[in-house]
Design a protein around this motif. Sequence first.
Motif, PDB file in Angstrom:
ATOM      1  N   UNK B  18       0.826  -1.205   0.000  1.00 54.75           N
ATOM      2  CA  UNK B  18       0.000   0.000   0.000  1.00 54.75           C
ATOM      3  C   UNK B  18       0.865   1.261   0.000  1.00 54.75           C
ATOM      4  N   UNK B  22       1.255   4.044  -2.945  1.00 55.76           N
ATOM      5  CA  UNK B  22       0.936   5.444  -2.655  1.00 55.76           C
ATOM      6  C   UNK B  22       2.092   6.357  -3.041  1.00 55.76           C
ATOM      7  N   UNK B  25       2.424   6.626  -6.808  1.00 63.56           N
ATOM      8  CA  UNK B  25       1.334   7.438  -7.344  1.00 63.56           C
ATOM      9  C   UNK B  25       1.587   8.914  -7.073  1.00 63.56           C
ATOM     10  N   UNK B 108      -1.189   4.813  11.821  1.00 60.32           N
ATOM     11  CA  UNK B 108      -1.800   3.667  11.150  1.00 60.32           C
ATOM     12  C   UNK B 108      -3.200   3.510  11.716  1.00 60.32           C
ATOM     13  N   UNK B 109      -4.189   2.922  11.013  1.00 57.18           N
ATOM     14  CA  UNK B 109      -4.120   2.539   9.607  1.00 57.18           C
ATOM     15  C   UNK B 109      -3.896   3.756   8.701  1.00 57.18           C
ATOM     16  N   UNK B 110      -3.205   3.521   7.598  1.00 54.03           N
ATOM     17  CA  UNK B 110      -2.797   4.601   6.706  1.00 54.03           C
ATOM     18  C   UNK B 110      -4.006   5.218   6.001  1.00 54.03           C
ATOM     19  N   UNK B 111      -4.062   6.526   6.034  1.00 51.02           N
ATOM     20  CA  UNK B 111      -5.094   7.245   5.286  1.00 51.02           C
ATOM     21  C   UNK B 111      -4.404   7.877   4.092  1.00 51.02           C
ATOM     22  N   UNK B 112      -5.000   7.727   2.939  1.00 44.95           N
ATOM     23  CA  UNK B 112      -4.354   8.109   1.688  1.00 44.95           C
ATOM     24  C   UNK B 112      -3.848   9.556   1.710  1.00 44.95           C
ATOM     25  N   UNK B 113      -4.752  10.490   2.011  1.00 42.90           N
ATOM     26  CA  UNK B 113      -4.376  11.901   1.888  1.00 42.90           C
ATOM     27  C   UNK B 113      -3.322  12.321   2.915  1.00 42.90           C
TER      28      UNK B 113
END
Lengths: 427, 125
Positions: B18, B22, B25, B108-113
């Motif tokens: 993940x 990220x 991207x 964690x858990x990882x948040x995209x933004x």
Amino acid sequence: MNKSHVDALTGLPTYGVLRSHLETLLNTVSPSEMVGILFIEFEDISHFNDAFGYNADKSILLDLVEHIRTLFSDALFARIGTYSFVVVKETSTTEELISLSQNIINLLREPLSFQKNLLYVSAAIGIAHTENREEVSPLLLVKQAEYAMREAKQQGINRIVVSRHKELLSTQDELRLLKDLPYAIEREEIYFVYQGQFNYGTSTFVGAEILARWEHPDLGMIPPSVFIPLAEKNGMITPLMTRTLIEAASMFEKLELRGKHTFSLSINLPFQVLMEESFVDTLGFLSDAYNLAGRHLTFEIMEDTIPDHLESFSSRLTEIKSLGFKLAVDDYGTGHTSLTYLQYFPVDYIKIDRSFITGIQKEHKRFMLFKSIVDMADALELEVIAEGVETEEENEILLYYFDHLTVQGFLYSRPSKAENFLSLLSS
Amino acid sequence: MSEKRVLIVDDVDFNIEFESKLIKNLMVGFKTTIHIDTAGSVEEALDIIAKNDPYDAMIIDMNLPDGTGVEIAKVAREKDESVRLAALTIYPNEYEKERPYFDLFMKKPIMVESFKQNFVRLLQI
């Protein structure tokens, strides 16, 4: 029976037996029945030791148990604390549980004879049951009955209280679950199961809904109706949503390997997540990185969370659609009295709520309401999924009148883990 | 075009994949290429650090099967004082004492933004 499974004083089953019995029962109970719990707590009778000597309380308790156990010939009767007992009973009505509790209280109103004295012992009884519940863990059900018992105790002696659902968790449990949620997501205590959607026209499963499950190491199975609102409260709903999407991506790959190229998967999209500024960007990233673009993925939005003035959100919905995903209204028929939102909501499916399907063969009005929703959906060129098809009788009438329908429910597919679900598809 | 070298240490494969996705991207919009190495334990991380050129940044899970992220941070800093170190943990509040070893803490858990924002801060790009 193993010694640790039997209470030394009364010979009744212990908490461990109660828990595994409940687990089995909750998985096998027929749709027309429910599981009821009576949580009985007698008053503290240790004071009788002062009057009648050491261990008098134990003898009195034994007498009490002998008295009332005759009432539970077809139920499990367990001792789980000094003065705490639980009865588990399969029943079809709440009234039966109340009347059983009343019989216990009536027995307690008769005096017990002990060493030529007449004694009275009072109790409080809390009732919890599984009626109108999709799922519930044994532990939470017992806790719920316990909270009801405490309320009964506050009301006075020999009182009975039937639990209301909102008391499912104590504040302490809720705080603990809020704290544990990040760990549960990270360490996969929260996992995913699949419930198939069966199409009458093709006689095959055409899709599945992905549902989250939480097996807490101490508290047992926590139902989504409990942990999803908590996740919405502490922001964990967003990473949970991300996990669900990545799970979907991995399932699409497995389906593809089995030649199921058009199989669709749907996931619940809480309105709160949809409202987040970054949601569409996140979705775009996941779509690229995990190869979700071009897959048959549907987002289900619960009808009662859709606001009246949907115009302002329609651009966000359009963006989701432009990424190639579909939208569905979940629990259709339970939320809005107005249907105006359907004009602005670029929806592809509606999922008709289970309350229109349960007992549809017996209720003419329910059938007519269901039929009019299907007719409306046909006119608007929306696909329909009927939720909660659980009995042969319901299935027969739906199949007879709506032979193009897609249905979801225990009768066709209980929610199961990915591997089991894939086996179901190939069988 | 410059290249930045990043080491990700996590014992959960899901997280390594993940985070890598990220970062890749995110870097599409920058004039920097990224080289990512990964490790699943303290031992593996220390071995990789010893054998390779210095890294520009590391994202280190604090709770590893054979130790804590601090052990890795100390060695990495010894090898190259300018390395940028991020700790990744579910409970950042439980690591007050370890703060000096890291440039930033990520949750964690990882948040995209928030992960993207933190990563830009970490690399100082």
